[in-house]
Design a protein around this motif. Structure first.
Motif, PDB file in Angstrom:
ATOM      1  N   LYS A  23       0.843  -1.198   0.000  1.00  0.00           N
ATOM      2  CA  LYS A  23       0.000   0.000   0.000  1.00  0.00           C
ATOM      3  C   LYS A  23       0.877   1.246   0.000  1.00  0.00           C
ATOM      4  CE  LYS A  23      -0.731   0.026   5.023  1.00  0.00           C
ATOM      5  NZ  LYS A  23      -1.758   0.094   6.070  1.00  0.00           N
ATOM      6  N   ASP A  24       0.229   2.388  -0.265  1.00  0.00           N
ATOM      7  CA  ASP A  24       0.939   3.667  -0.287  1.00  0.00           C
ATOM      8  C   ASP A  24       1.309   4.104   1.127  1.00  0.00           C
ATOM      9  OD1 ASP A  24       0.539   3.677  -3.004  1.00  0.00           O
ATOM     10  OD2 ASP A  24      -1.185   5.026  -2.929  1.00  0.00           O
ATOM     11  N   TYR A  25       2.204   5.082   1.203  1.00  0.00           N
ATOM     12  CA  TYR A  25       2.615   5.654   2.482  1.00  0.00           C
ATOM     13  C   TYR A  25       1.916   7.006   2.641  1.00  0.00           C
ATOM     14  CZ  TYR A  25       5.637   7.193   6.294  1.00  0.00           C
ATOM     15  OH  TYR A  25       6.117   7.627   7.512  1.00  0.00           O
ATOM     16  N   GLY A  26       0.831   7.013   3.386  1.00  0.00           N
ATOM     17  CA  GLY A  26       0.076   8.245   3.570  1.00  0.00           C
ATOM     18  C   GLY A  26      -0.582   8.700   2.277  1.00  0.00           C
ATOM     19  N   ASP A  27      -0.782  10.021   2.168  1.00  0.00           N
ATOM     20  CA  ASP A  27      -1.461  10.592   1.012  1.00  0.00           C
ATOM     21  C   ASP A  27      -0.513  11.122  -0.041  1.00  0.00           C
ATOM     22  OD1 ASP A  27      -3.922  10.100   2.218  1.00  0.00           O
ATOM     23  OD2 ASP A  27      -3.853  12.003   3.318  1.00  0.00           O
ATOM     24  N   VAL A  28       0.793  11.156   0.251  1.00  0.00           N
ATOM     25  CA  VAL A  28       1.752  11.805  -0.646  1.00  0.00           C
ATOM     26  C   VAL A  28       2.608  10.808  -1.412  1.00  0.00           C
ATOM     27  CG1 VAL A  28       3.684  13.424  -0.773  1.00  0.00           C
ATOM     28  CG2 VAL A  28       1.833  13.823   0.857  1.00  0.00           C
ATOM     29  N   LEU A  29       3.071   9.771  -0.734  1.00  0.00           N
ATOM     30  CA  LEU A  29       3.998   8.826  -1.359  1.00  0.00           C
ATOM     31  C   LEU A  29       3.257   7.584  -1.847  1.00  0.00           C
ATOM     32  CD1 LEU A  29       7.016   9.038   1.106  1.00  0.00           C
ATOM     33  CD2 LEU A  29       6.891   9.978  -1.194  1.00  0.00           C
TER      34      LEU A  29
ATOM     35  N   VAL B 196      11.204   2.334  -2.195  1.00  0.00           N
ATOM     36  CA  VAL B 196       9.910   1.665  -2.364  1.00  0.00           C
ATOM     37  C   VAL B 196       8.735   2.628  -2.533  1.00  0.00           C
ATOM     38  CG1 VAL B 196      10.603  -0.450  -1.186  1.00  0.00           C
ATOM     39  CG2 VAL B 196       9.685   1.448   0.150  1.00  0.00           C
ATOM     40  N   PHE B 197       8.932   3.923  -2.247  1.00  0.00           N
ATOM     41  CA  PHE B 197       7.857   4.897  -2.401  1.00  0.00           C
ATOM     42  C   PHE B 197       8.340   6.085  -3.228  1.00  0.00           C
ATOM     43  CE2 PHE B 197       6.890   2.947   1.786  1.00  0.00           C
ATOM     44  CZ  PHE B 197       5.656   2.407   1.472  1.00  0.00           C
ATOM     45  N   LYS B 198       7.438   6.634  -4.048  1.00  0.00           N
ATOM     46  CA  LYS B 198       7.725   7.822  -4.841  1.00  0.00           C
ATOM     47  C   LYS B 198       6.506   8.727  -4.826  1.00  0.00           C
ATOM     48  CE  LYS B 198      10.773   5.409  -8.073  1.00  0.00           C
ATOM     49  NZ  LYS B 198      11.005   5.048  -9.485  1.00  0.00           N
ATOM     50  N   SER B 199       6.730  10.006  -5.124  1.00  0.00           N
ATOM     51  CA  SER B 199       5.632  10.957  -5.208  1.00  0.00           C
ATOM     52  C   SER B 199       5.497  11.465  -6.629  1.00  0.00           C
ATOM     53  CB  SER B 199       5.871  12.136  -4.259  1.00  0.00           C
ATOM     54  OG  SER B 199       4.882  13.129  -4.455  1.00  0.00           O
ATOM     55  N   ASP B 200       4.274  11.463  -7.142  1.00  0.00           N
ATOM     56  CA  ASP B 200       4.004  12.019  -8.465  1.00  0.00           C
ATOM     57  C   ASP B 200       3.896  13.538  -8.431  1.00  0.00           C
ATOM     58  OD1 ASP B 200       3.949   9.477  -9.548  1.00  0.00           O
ATOM     59  OD2 ASP B 200       1.800   9.246  -9.194  1.00  0.00           O
ATOM     60  N   GLU B 201       3.665  14.105  -7.240  1.00  0.00           N
ATOM     61  CA  GLU B 201       3.434  15.536  -7.112  1.00  0.00           C
ATOM     62  C   GLU B 201       4.667  16.306  -6.658  1.00  0.00           C
ATOM     63  OE1 GLU B 201       0.245  15.826  -4.375  1.00  0.00           O
ATOM     64  OE2 GLU B 201      -1.178  14.744  -5.652  1.00  0.00           O
ATOM     65  N   ALA B 202       5.612  15.643  -6.028  1.00  0.00           N
ATOM     66  CA  ALA B 202       6.809  16.315  -5.520  1.00  0.00           C
ATOM     67  C   ALA B 202       8.016  15.415  -5.719  1.00  0.00           C
ATOM     68  CB  ALA B 202       6.631  16.650  -4.041  1.00  0.00           C
TER      69      ALA B 202
END
Length: 194
Positions: free
Chosen positions: A52-58, A88-94
């Motif tokens: 699953k994602d990490y919070g709402d950002v990653l 393992v996590f990336k952000s599309d917005e930042a």
């Protein structure tokens, strides 16, 4: 969002221990050692897939990671200790990433010998480390990790072995809304020392 309470974690741990014990129970007594040299080192490339994602950002996103470990073999058992690092996590917005960085211990048990070169095994893993989130200032979330897996070792020479394996482990880094699971696929090369 899925939340794992204490009872849920105990249930997961009991399942892992039960599967490992069942594998031990059906192991043939004639299974041989994992390595011809008691001491060895292993380097591996790996792919880690968060559930699953990490919070709402990653968002969960996988890149090639790596691990290094030293291992001592005694009969069908071996005990390894090492370090793992995987983004393992990336952000599309930042411009943010989340990277797993932790040390671990990993006991293994060979369950059979197939021919002269292949040795399937089961393994458990316990670790402690951090999820490093790249931003200013850098955020670090710490957690214990635990899990289990299986694989096969393929002897290339008396000192060199290819390790192909997979694992599932749990960690709770806080911002993911509870414990999250991670699937790991690994391809490694082990070299016997002495």
């Amino acid at each position: 969002t899925v939340h794992f309470d204490l009872w849920g974690r105990v249930t997961h741990l009991r399942c892992i221990v039960g599967l490992t014990a069942a594998a031990f129970a059906v192991t043939p007594l004639g299974a041989a050692a994992q390595s011809r040299q008691p001491w060895s080192v292993q380097a591996s490339g790996e792919w880690v897939f968060p559930t699953k994602d990490y919070g709402d950002v990653l968002q969960s996103g996988t890149t090639l990671g790596w691990e290094l470990q030293g291992r001592y073999t005694f009969g069908r058992f071996s005990l390894g200790a090492g370090y793992q690092r995987s983004t393992v996590f990336k952000s599309d917005e930042a411009d943010l990433t989340g990277t797993l960085s932790f040390g671990f211990v990993e006991p293994r048990y060979v369950v059979a010998i197939l021919g002269e070169r292949a040795a399937p095994y089961v393994a458990a893993r316990l670790g402690y480390g951090a999820l490093l989130i790249r931003e200013t200032p850098r955020v670090t979330e710490n957690s214990f990790t635990y899990g289990a897996g299986a694989g096969v070792m393929l002897a290339v020479t008396p000192r060199v072995t290819i390790d192909v394996g997979g694992q599932y482990f749990l960690a709770d880094f806080g911002g993911s809304g509870g414990a999250a699971g991670y699937f790991l696929a690994r391809l490694g090369v082990a070299v016997g020392l002495f």
